[in-house]
Write a protein that holds these residues in place. Structure first.
Motif, PDB file in Angstrom:
ATOM      1  N   VAL A  17      75.653  62.455  51.525  1.00 34.82           N
ATOM      2  CA  VAL A  17      76.440  61.229  51.355  1.00 34.82           C
ATOM      3  C   VAL A  17      77.005  61.163  49.942  1.00 34.82           C
ATOM      4  O   VAL A  17      78.173  60.803  49.733  1.00 34.82           O
ATOM      5  CB  VAL A  17      75.562  59.994  51.654  1.00 34.82           C
ATOM      6  N   ASP A  18      76.171  61.513  48.947  1.00 35.79           N
ATOM      7  CA  ASP A  18      76.642  61.508  47.563  1.00 35.79           C
ATOM      8  C   ASP A  18      77.783  62.495  47.366  1.00 35.79           C
ATOM      9  O   ASP A  18      78.745  62.216  46.634  1.00 35.79           O
ATOM     10  CB  ASP A  18      75.496  61.847  46.612  1.00 35.79           C
ATOM     11  N   ALA A  19      77.684  63.657  47.987  1.00 35.66           N
ATOM     12  CA  ALA A  19      78.751  64.649  47.868  1.00 35.66           C
ATOM     13  C   ALA A  19      80.048  64.114  48.450  1.00 35.66           C
ATOM     14  O   ALA A  19      81.138  64.349  47.897  1.00 35.66           O
ATOM     15  CB  ALA A  19      78.340  65.942  48.564  1.00 35.66           C
ATOM     16  N   CYS A  20      79.964  63.399  49.561  1.00 34.26           N
ATOM     17  CA  CYS A  20      81.167  62.814  50.172  1.00 34.26           C
ATOM     18  C   CYS A  20      81.791  61.770  49.252  1.00 34.26           C
ATOM     19  O   CYS A  20      83.006  61.727  49.076  1.00 34.26           O
ATOM     20  CB  CYS A  20      80.823  62.212  51.525  1.00 34.26           C
ATOM     21  N   PHE A  21      80.952  60.912  48.675  1.00 35.14           N
ATOM     22  CA  PHE A  21      81.471  59.905  47.739  1.00 35.14           C
ATOM     23  C   PHE A  21      82.102  60.576  46.524  1.00 35.14           C
ATOM     24  O   PHE A  21      83.142  60.122  46.019  1.00 35.14           O
ATOM     25  CB  PHE A  21      80.341  58.977  47.286  1.00 35.14           C
ATOM     26  N   PHE A  22      81.479  61.639  46.047  1.00 34.92           N
ATOM     27  CA  PHE A  22      81.983  62.350  44.874  1.00 34.92           C
ATOM     28  C   PHE A  22      83.389  62.898  45.139  1.00 34.92           C
ATOM     29  O   PHE A  22      84.303  62.754  44.323  1.00 34.92           O
ATOM     30  CB  PHE A  22      81.029  63.489  44.518  1.00 34.92           C
ATOM     31  N   ALA A  23      83.560  63.535  46.299  1.00 36.32           N
ATOM     32  CA  ALA A  23      84.855  64.108  46.649  1.00 36.32           C
ATOM     33  C   ALA A  23      85.880  63.015  46.951  1.00 36.32           C
ATOM     34  O   ALA A  23      87.035  63.081  46.498  1.00 36.32           O
ATOM     35  CB  ALA A  23      84.709  65.038  47.842  1.00 36.32           C
ATOM     36  N   VAL A  30      93.225  60.389  42.286  1.00 36.74           N
ATOM     37  CA  VAL A  30      94.531  61.049  42.203  1.00 36.74           C
ATOM     38  C   VAL A  30      95.596  60.201  42.890  1.00 36.74           C
ATOM     39  O   VAL A  30      96.710  60.040  42.381  1.00 36.74           O
ATOM     40  CB  VAL A  30      94.456  62.449  42.838  1.00 36.74           C
ATOM     41  N   TRP A  31      95.262  59.638  44.053  1.00 36.95           N
ATOM     42  CA  TRP A  31      96.225  58.788  44.757  1.00 36.95           C
ATOM     43  C   TRP A  31      96.576  57.557  43.933  1.00 36.95           C
ATOM     44  O   TRP A  31      97.744  57.178  43.832  1.00 36.95           O
ATOM     45  CB  TRP A  31      95.651  58.370  46.114  1.00 36.95           C
ATOM     46  N   PHE A  32      95.567  56.925  43.307  1.00 39.55           N
ATOM     47  CA  PHE A  32      95.845  55.732  42.507  1.00 39.55           C
ATOM     48  C   PHE A  32      96.668  56.088  41.269  1.00 39.55           C
ATOM     49  O   PHE A  32      97.517  55.293  40.835  1.00 39.55           O
ATOM     50  CB  PHE A  32      94.537  55.070  42.093  1.00 39.55           C
ATOM     51  N   LEU A  60      89.951  59.872  33.793  1.00 40.40           N
ATOM     52  CA  LEU A  60      89.209  59.621  35.024  1.00 40.40           C
ATOM     53  C   LEU A  60      89.550  60.599  36.141  1.00 40.40           C
ATOM     54  O   LEU A  60      88.680  61.282  36.673  1.00 40.40           O
ATOM     55  CB  LEU A  60      89.457  58.178  35.499  1.00 40.40           C
ATOM     56  N   ALA A  61      90.837  60.680  36.513  1.00 36.52           N
ATOM     57  CA  ALA A  61      91.217  61.516  37.657  1.00 36.52           C
ATOM     58  C   ALA A  61      91.075  63.007  37.356  1.00 36.52           C
ATOM     59  O   ALA A  61      90.461  63.754  38.125  1.00 36.52           O
ATOM     60  CB  ALA A  61      92.653  61.195  38.083  1.00 36.52           C
ATOM     61  N   LEU A  62      91.641  63.460  36.237  1.00 35.63           N
ATOM     62  CA  LEU A  62      91.585  64.884  35.902  1.00 35.63           C
ATOM     63  C   LEU A  62      90.162  65.379  35.672  1.00 35.63           C
ATOM     64  O   LEU A  62      89.787  66.443  36.177  1.00 35.63           O
ATOM     65  CB  LEU A  62      92.468  65.158  34.675  1.00 35.63           C
ATOM     66  N   PRO A  63      89.313  64.636  34.941  1.00 39.87           N
ATOM     67  CA  PRO A  63      87.921  65.084  34.822  1.00 39.87           C
ATOM     68  C   PRO A  63      87.198  65.190  36.163  1.00 39.87           C
ATOM     69  O   PRO A  63      86.395  66.099  36.368  1.00 39.87           O
ATOM     70  CB  PRO A  63      87.285  64.005  33.934  1.00 39.87           C
ATOM     71  N   ARG A  64      87.480  64.278  37.094  1.00 35.90           N
ATOM     72  CA  ARG A  64      86.825  64.373  38.388  1.00 35.90           C
ATOM     73  C   ARG A  64      87.287  65.619  39.145  1.00 35.90           C
ATOM     74  O   ARG A  64      86.495  66.293  39.817  1.00 35.90           O
ATOM     75  CB  ARG A  64      87.091  63.103  39.200  1.00 35.90           C
ATOM     76  N   LEU A  65      88.584  65.960  39.030  1.00 34.29           N
ATOM     77  CA  LEU A  65      89.070  67.188  39.654  1.00 34.29           C
ATOM     78  C   LEU A  65      88.370  68.409  39.063  1.00 34.29           C
ATOM     79  O   LEU A  65      87.997  69.341  39.788  1.00 34.29           O
ATOM     80  CB  LEU A  65      90.586  67.302  39.477  1.00 34.29           C
ATOM     81  N   HIS A  66      88.200  68.409  37.744  1.00 33.50           N
ATOM     82  CA  HIS A  66      87.467  69.506  37.099  1.00 33.50           C
ATOM     83  C   HIS A  66      86.042  69.581  37.644  1.00 33.50           C
ATOM     84  O   HIS A  66      85.524  70.674  37.900  1.00 33.50           O
ATOM     85  CB  HIS A  66      87.425  69.302  35.585  1.00 33.50           C
ATOM     86  N   ARG A  67      85.411  68.429  37.811  1.00 28.89           N
ATOM     87  CA  ARG A  67      84.040  68.401  38.313  1.00 28.89           C
ATOM     88  C   ARG A  67      83.949  69.001  39.717  1.00 28.89           C
ATOM     89  O   ARG A  67      83.042  69.773  40.030  1.00 28.89           O
ATOM     90  CB  ARG A  67      83.542  66.958  38.347  1.00 28.89           C
ATOM     91  N   ILE A  68      84.893  68.641  40.561  1.00 30.55           N
ATOM     92  CA  ILE A  68      84.878  69.147  41.936  1.00 30.55           C
ATOM     93  C   ILE A  68      85.068  70.660  41.951  1.00 30.55           C
ATOM     94  O   ILE A  68      84.359  71.400  42.644  1.00 30.55           O
ATOM     95  CB  ILE A  68      85.967  68.446  42.769  1.00 30.55           C
ATOM     96  N   LEU A  69      86.015  71.158  41.161  1.00 30.57           N
ATOM     97  CA  LEU A  69      86.303  72.596  41.150  1.00 30.57           C
ATOM     98  C   LEU A  69      85.166  73.394  40.530  1.00 30.57           C
ATOM     99  O   LEU A  69      84.788  74.458  41.046  1.00 30.57           O
ATOM    100  CB  LEU A  69      87.612  72.852  40.397  1.00 30.57           C
ATOM    101  N   THR A  70      84.596  72.899  39.430  1.00 31.74           N
ATOM    102  CA  THR A  70      83.533  73.667  38.781  1.00 31.74           C
ATOM    103  C   THR A  70      82.259  73.699  39.617  1.00 31.74           C
ATOM    104  O   THR A  70      81.465  74.626  39.493  1.00 31.74           O
ATOM    105  CB  THR A  70      83.218  73.093  37.386  1.00 31.74           C
TER     106      THR A  70
END
Length: 449
Positions: A17-23, A30-32, A60-70
């Motif tokens: 569930v946490d992984a789903c919220f994270f993604a 990104v949409w916002f 906020l958005a770009l760091p989260r994208l980095h987190r998902i990719l890394t």
């Protein structure tokens, strides 16, 4: 002989569930950001939204994208590098130490180092103002870097020329109990020492940050020389070619180069004085992270706004014009004022209760609030699908933005680690890896504030 890897806890439903919220929070951010950009490229005052777009996208958005990719391509085991809060590879781990925590503090203080303040709202704003004024801040906070899935336990620094934009600094992490370096060498602490040469913009995240000097070995050797020079009881052993010498970049895009040697500083003979109490082992997960505070604070602020809206609806519904963005006409607002007041009263109680529970470290409250905010963001997205006008009304941007901000904050690794870590004593010794359970034991000794 090197110990084998600790047994790993099997992923649970909560992990999924946490992984789903994270993604989802990354996609929503990104949409916002796109919504802000589209609303901002218009003449007049809406152009100010472009500044909001840059802040939101960059921090906020770009760091989260980095987190998902890394999470996908970077290994989770020790490779001699720290991680940034965005998940990028950070500064090299270039020091190891033997000794208790109080001996580390005593040795660093005797060597002329100042312990850095923890990064928070007050210390963060203070370092910005002092940098702009070119004034000294000897205990300026350092940005968080992560090792063993947690940020540094503490850091020390030495200012240069009285400016917080230039400084020597070193971060420390306590090693998990039973953990060994590659090759089987056991140490108590690992550290990353670098020299801040200026303030600039990160190459990878576009954030304003300190820029470090390329030759990290110089700073490593400087730390060793100051500590050994201040106390002859300090010993040093160098693990030569601990890693291959390499050239790389850290999470801010700064070049780094090192010969791969790892000095091991022995502080076990350092005297801390008869009156110095033995320090309780620290664990950064015991401290309430800023992301947890941010998410809970936004929930409490929304509860306050909902409560104020209830008062307006009951006393003067014609002044509740901010609700017209929800599709209500002035006539409908007057007719439905009692019903809407009940709805907002319930929302105020829910948000307020969840915010307080999150501050108390309740993981169920964190998951519940993220569910509510996810529904808000998803509903707003569905409302814009197929529309030929603006994606969303300007009046609804603050509410939607706060929901996504809550999602980003509470789905972050630090917020999740804090909430789950505080519940580990309830799991008992049959679950979790030894390092986590050791940290849990320390958490019981030194509870979060």
């Amino acid at each position: 002989m090197a110990s084998g890897p600790p047994p790993q806890r099997r992923p649970s439903m909560t992990d999924a569930v946490d992984a789903c919220f994270f993604a989802f929070s990354g996609v929503a951010a990104v949409w916002f950001a796109y919504v802000l950009l589209r609303e901002g490229v218009r003449p007049g005052w809406p152009a100010l939204l472009l500044v909001v777009f840059w802040i939101f996208f960059t921090y906020l958005a770009l760091p989260r994208l980095h987190r998902i990719l890394t999470r996908i391509y970077l290994p989770g085991y020790f490779i001699g590098r720290t991680r940034t809060s965005d998940g990028l590879l950070g500064d090299p781990v270039n020091l190891a130490l033997h000794g208790r925590e109080d001996q580390v503090h005593a040795a660093m203080t005797a060597a002329g180092w100042t312990r850095a303040d923890d990064l928070g709202l007050r210390s963060g704003s203070h370092i910005v103002t002092q940098t702009l004024r070119r004034r000294s801040y000897a205990a300026a906070p350092v940005s968080p870097l992560h090792l063993f899935d947690r940020q540094q336990d503490f850091a020390y620094e030495q200012e240069v020329t009285g400016s917080p934009s230039r400084r020597h600094h070193v971060r420390f992490w306590r090693c998990p109990e039973g953990w060994r370096l590659p090759g089987g060498f056991a140490v108590d602490w690992l550290a990353a020492a670098t020299y801040d040469r200026s303030v600039g913009v990160s190459l990878f995240t576009l954030q304003v940050t300190h820029k470090i000097d390329e030759n990290t070995d110089v700073e490593r050797d400087f730390v060793v020389s100051t500590v050994t020079g201040a106390d002859p009881a300090v010993g040093v052993e160098v693990l030569e070619h601990f890693s291959s010498g390499y050239h790389a970049r850290n999470g801010g895009g700064d070049r780094i180069r090192t010969d791969g040697h790892l000095p091991v500083v022995d502080l076990r003979r350092v005297s801390t004085g008869e009156r110095t109490p033995v320090a309780v082992p620290t664990d950064s997960r015991d401290r309430r992270p800023a992301t947890t505070v941010t998410g809970a604070t936004i929930a409490l602020l929304r509860a306050a706004v909902y409560s104020a809206t209830v008062g307006v609806l009951l006393v003067a519904p014609r002044h509740a014009r901010h609700l017209e963005d929800l599709g209500f006409s002035p006539h409908e607002l007057r007719e439905l004022a009692p019903v809407l007041a009940v709805v907002f009263a319930v929302a105020a109680v829910v948000d307020g209760g969840l915010g307080l529970a999150i501050l108390a470290g309740r993981n169920w409250a964190r998951l519940t609030l993220m569910t509510v905010c996810s529904l808000t963001a998803f509903t707003a997205f569905l409302a814009t699908v197929g529309s030929d006008g603006r994606p969303i009304g300007l009046g609804s941007l603050p509410s939607l933005g706060l929901s996504i901000l809550v999602l980003l904050a509470l789905s972050s690794p630090s917020a999740r680690a804090h909430a789950v870590h505080r519940q580990l004593p309830e799991i008992g010794p049959s679950g979790g890896d030894p390092a986590s359970l050791a940290s849990t034991h320390r958490g019981r000794q030194d509870p979060a504030p």
